[in-house]
Motif scaffolding. Structure first.
Motif, PDB file in Angstrom:
ATOM      1  N   GLU A  24       0.867  -1.208   0.083  1.00 27.38           N
ATOM      2  CA  GLU A  24       0.055  -0.267   0.214  1.00 27.38           C
ATOM      3  C   GLU A  24       0.482   1.404  -0.142  1.00 27.38           C
ATOM      4  OE1 GLU A  24      -3.710   1.566   2.915  1.00 27.38           O
ATOM      5  OE2 GLU A  24      -2.771  -0.371   3.527  1.00 27.38           O
ATOM      6  N   LYS A  25       0.878   1.748  -0.781  1.00 24.02           N
ATOM      7  CA  LYS A  25       1.518   3.423  -0.888  1.00 24.02           C
ATOM      8  C   LYS A  25       1.015   4.464  -1.482  1.00 24.02           C
ATOM      9  CE  LYS A  25       3.168   0.725  -4.633  1.00 24.02           C
ATOM     10  NZ  LYS A  25       3.043  -0.353  -5.239  1.00 24.02           N
ATOM     11  N   GLU A  26       0.679   5.169  -2.106  1.00 26.21           N
ATOM     12  CA  GLU A  26       0.995   6.577  -2.537  1.00 26.21           C
ATOM     13  C   GLU A  26       1.959   7.207  -3.178  1.00 26.21           C
ATOM     14  OE1 GLU A  26      -1.776  10.674  -2.185  1.00 26.21           O
ATOM     15  OE2 GLU A  26      -1.986   9.712  -0.708  1.00 26.21           O
ATOM     16  N   VAL A  27       2.733   7.277  -4.272  1.00 25.45           N
ATOM     17  CA  VAL A  27       3.598   8.358  -4.944  1.00 25.45           C
ATOM     18  C   VAL A  27       3.127   9.276  -5.207  1.00 25.45           C
ATOM     19  CG1 VAL A  27       5.878   7.683  -6.454  1.00 25.45           C
ATOM     20  CG2 VAL A  27       4.491   5.757  -4.962  1.00 25.45           C
ATOM     21  N   ILE A  28       3.724  10.243  -5.428  1.00 23.68           N
ATOM     22  CA  ILE A  28       3.414  11.485  -5.590  1.00 23.68           C
ATOM     23  C   ILE A  28       5.361  12.439  -6.150  1.00 23.68           C
ATOM     24  CG2 ILE A  28       3.385  14.073  -5.165  1.00 23.68           C
ATOM     25  CD1 ILE A  28       1.805  13.139  -2.694  1.00 23.68           C
ATOM     26  N   ARG A  31       8.535   8.855 -10.436  1.00 29.11           N
ATOM     27  CA  ARG A  31       9.083   6.648  -9.765  1.00 29.11           C
ATOM     28  C   ARG A  31      10.025   6.296 -10.624  1.00 29.11           C
ATOM     29  NH1 ARG A  31       4.358   3.662  -9.215  1.00 29.11           N
ATOM     30  NH2 ARG A  31       2.164   4.899  -8.512  1.00 29.11           N
ATOM     31  N   VAL A  81       2.679  12.945   5.004  1.00 35.60           N
ATOM     32  CA  VAL A  81       3.462  13.920   3.672  1.00 35.60           C
ATOM     33  C   VAL A  81       3.456  15.489   3.668  1.00 35.60           C
ATOM     34  CG1 VAL A  81       2.100  15.200   1.835  1.00 35.60           C
ATOM     35  CG2 VAL A  81       1.789  13.296   1.596  1.00 35.60           C
ATOM     36  N   ILE A  91       7.228   9.291  -0.858  1.00 34.77           N
ATOM     37  CA  ILE A  91       5.631   7.777  -1.074  1.00 34.77           C
ATOM     38  C   ILE A  91       5.750   7.623   0.542  1.00 34.77           C
ATOM     39  CG2 ILE A  91       5.954   5.150  -1.469  1.00 34.77           C
ATOM     40  CD1 ILE A  91       8.735   6.933  -2.483  1.00 34.77           C
ATOM     41  N   LYS A  92       4.439   7.734   0.426  1.00 37.02           N
ATOM     42  CA  LYS A  92       3.897   7.496   1.462  1.00 37.02           C
ATOM     43  C   LYS A  92       2.880   6.178   2.291  1.00 37.02           C
ATOM     44  CE  LYS A  92      -0.734   9.943   3.732  1.00 37.02           C
ATOM     45  NZ  LYS A  92      -1.249   9.330   4.356  1.00 37.02           N
TER      46      LYS A  92
END
Length: 428
Positions: A24-28, A31, A81, A91-92
């Motif tokens: 599980e991750k959120e990429v801002i 990459r 964040v 990477i959250k």
């Protein structure tokens, strides 16, 4: 000496490959950037590094993101964040520690998959048991590494240990260097803190050893149940998968009630050892004195007579744990015997200081009620004169065990001298 001064690894990976191990991750951000190094200490970050913001008991890595970026970090793993926008990929994740463990294993190319890994947990006896297993492994011809309370070592390289089980990133780095230098077998002390803080996540142990269980570290765990459940994770979560051709084993002290409880819920095969109860590995014809231990060790593979310079019944337990572990790895009995007899002692573990004054001086690491009682009872059973005990309890640690240790010392000693030990932030 810092780990980086002794353990070196250079590798470059694409961030996109590293984050594949995260569920599980959120990429801002970007990459595709290349990662030249990883760190959870902002001061150790460098050009094109990935920085992990870890929340600790006293400090929060999120407060040091700016410093890490100023040092050259191009990506950060966070649970929150950052408010200030910087030219950095974020990477959250829900758990930075878990992410660091898995991504570190990936960055260092999963070194444990190339090793036979032995993990030892329990309140007391971990260090001596690890040295005994290491000695037997070396007699069997294995290139062996040790990770524990005293040192991290392999071949002729050794650095003093700062903590029993290193942080996951440091651990993966050390294991990678061991693999690169031909190490095939590693014996590791696995603390309850390490298990609770996911430091051994992404490792697979081929044998887990449970020595014993008594009160300790309640400053951190708060309850005995949490303390035990943390230790149990070694056997419930981190033993090798069933499809590993080498199998996995739980080595359990059958004389400890918590060990017997644990054995009902472990992965892999169980080997029991004990002195007082029925077990697969047990001693007979035992002689304990200030010269050491003499016993016949009975095992499912046959019996061996051993003579060890280690002192006390608690060290007999450590010997049985080591013998049981090595049996699980199919090591011949003669190597087990030779390895046990070749270990003359462990620094600070019932260490007998020779002198010309006809006084028996024993130095021991005992830092719990149970450990102090085991040590003093062994001395009481063997001593002919007065027993003088000098001990203290560390500051900023479990306060509940202090009166218990004082009571034990008063019970077995003719004179007790209390020191301030390491007071840390407490007023001595």
């Amino acid at each position: 000496m810092a780990l980086d001064e002794k353990f070196h690894f250079s590798g470059i990976m694409k961030l996109n490959d590293l984050i594949k191990v995260l569920d599980e991750k959120e990429v801002i951000g970007d990459r595709s950037l290349k990662v030249s190094g990883i760190s959870y200490n902002s001061k150790e970050a460098g050009k094109d590094f990935l920085f992990f913001a870890i929340k600790g008991n006293k400090l929060d890595g999120h407060d040091f993101i700016e410093e890490a970026v100023d040092m050259g970090a191009k990506a950060v793993v966070v649970e929150e964040v950052p408010k200030e926008e910087r030219d950095v990929t974020v990477i959250k994740v829900p758990d930075s520690r878990l992410a660091m463990a898995r991504m570190s294993a990936e960055f260092y190319k999963n070194p444990s998959s190339h090793l036979t890994l032995i993990g030892i947990t329990g309140t007391n006896g971990k260090t001596t048991t690890s040295y005994l297993i290491g000695s037997i492994f070396e007699k069997a011809g294995f290139n062996t590494g040790i990770i524990g309370t005293i040192e991290y070592r392999y071949s002729d390289l050794s650095i003093p240990a700062s903590i029993t089980t290193p942080e996951s990133l440091d651990l993966q780095k050390i294991l990678r260097e061991m693999v690169n230098n031909g190490v095939t077998h590693v014996v590791m002390e696995v603390s309850s803190h390490a298990l609770d803080l996911k430091r051994v996540e992404a490792l697979s142990f081929h044998a887990g050893v449970f020595t014993n269980f008594s009160q300790d570290h309640l400053d951190y765990h708060k309850t005995m149940d949490h303390y035990f459940q943390s230790k149990a994770k070694l056997f419930r979560q981190y033993l090798a998968a069933e499809d590993d051709e080498r199998g996995c084993f739980a080595i359990i002290n059958n004389d400890d009630p918590m060990g017997r409880n644990l054995a009902d819920d472990v992965t892999g095969d169980v080997i029991y050892y004990g002195v007082k109860s029925k077990a697969q590995v047990f001693p007979e014809a035992t002689i304990l004195n200030l010269d050491g231990i003499s016993a016949q060790i009975n095992t499912p593979e046959g019996n061996i007579k051993v003579r060890s310079s280690l002192i006390g019944e608690f060290n007999l337990y450590n010997i049985l744990a080591a013998a049981s572990t090595c049996l699980s790895q199919n090591i011949p009995l003669e190597y087990i015997r030779d390895g046990i007899e070749d270990l003359n002692g462990v620094p600070g573990r019932f260490e007998h200081i020779k002198n010309s004054e006809d006084v028996h001086i024993i130095v021991d690491y005992a830092h719990t009620e149970d450990a102090l009682e085991r040590t003093l009872k062994a001395i009481k059973d063997l001593a002919k004169g007065r027993i003088i005990t000098v001990f203290g309890c560390g500051g900023d640690r479990d306060r509940l065990k202090r009166p218990l240790m004082g009571g034990i010392s008063g019970k077995y000693s003719d004179l007790t001298i209390i020191t301030s030990d390491n007071p840390r932030t407490e007023n001595p």
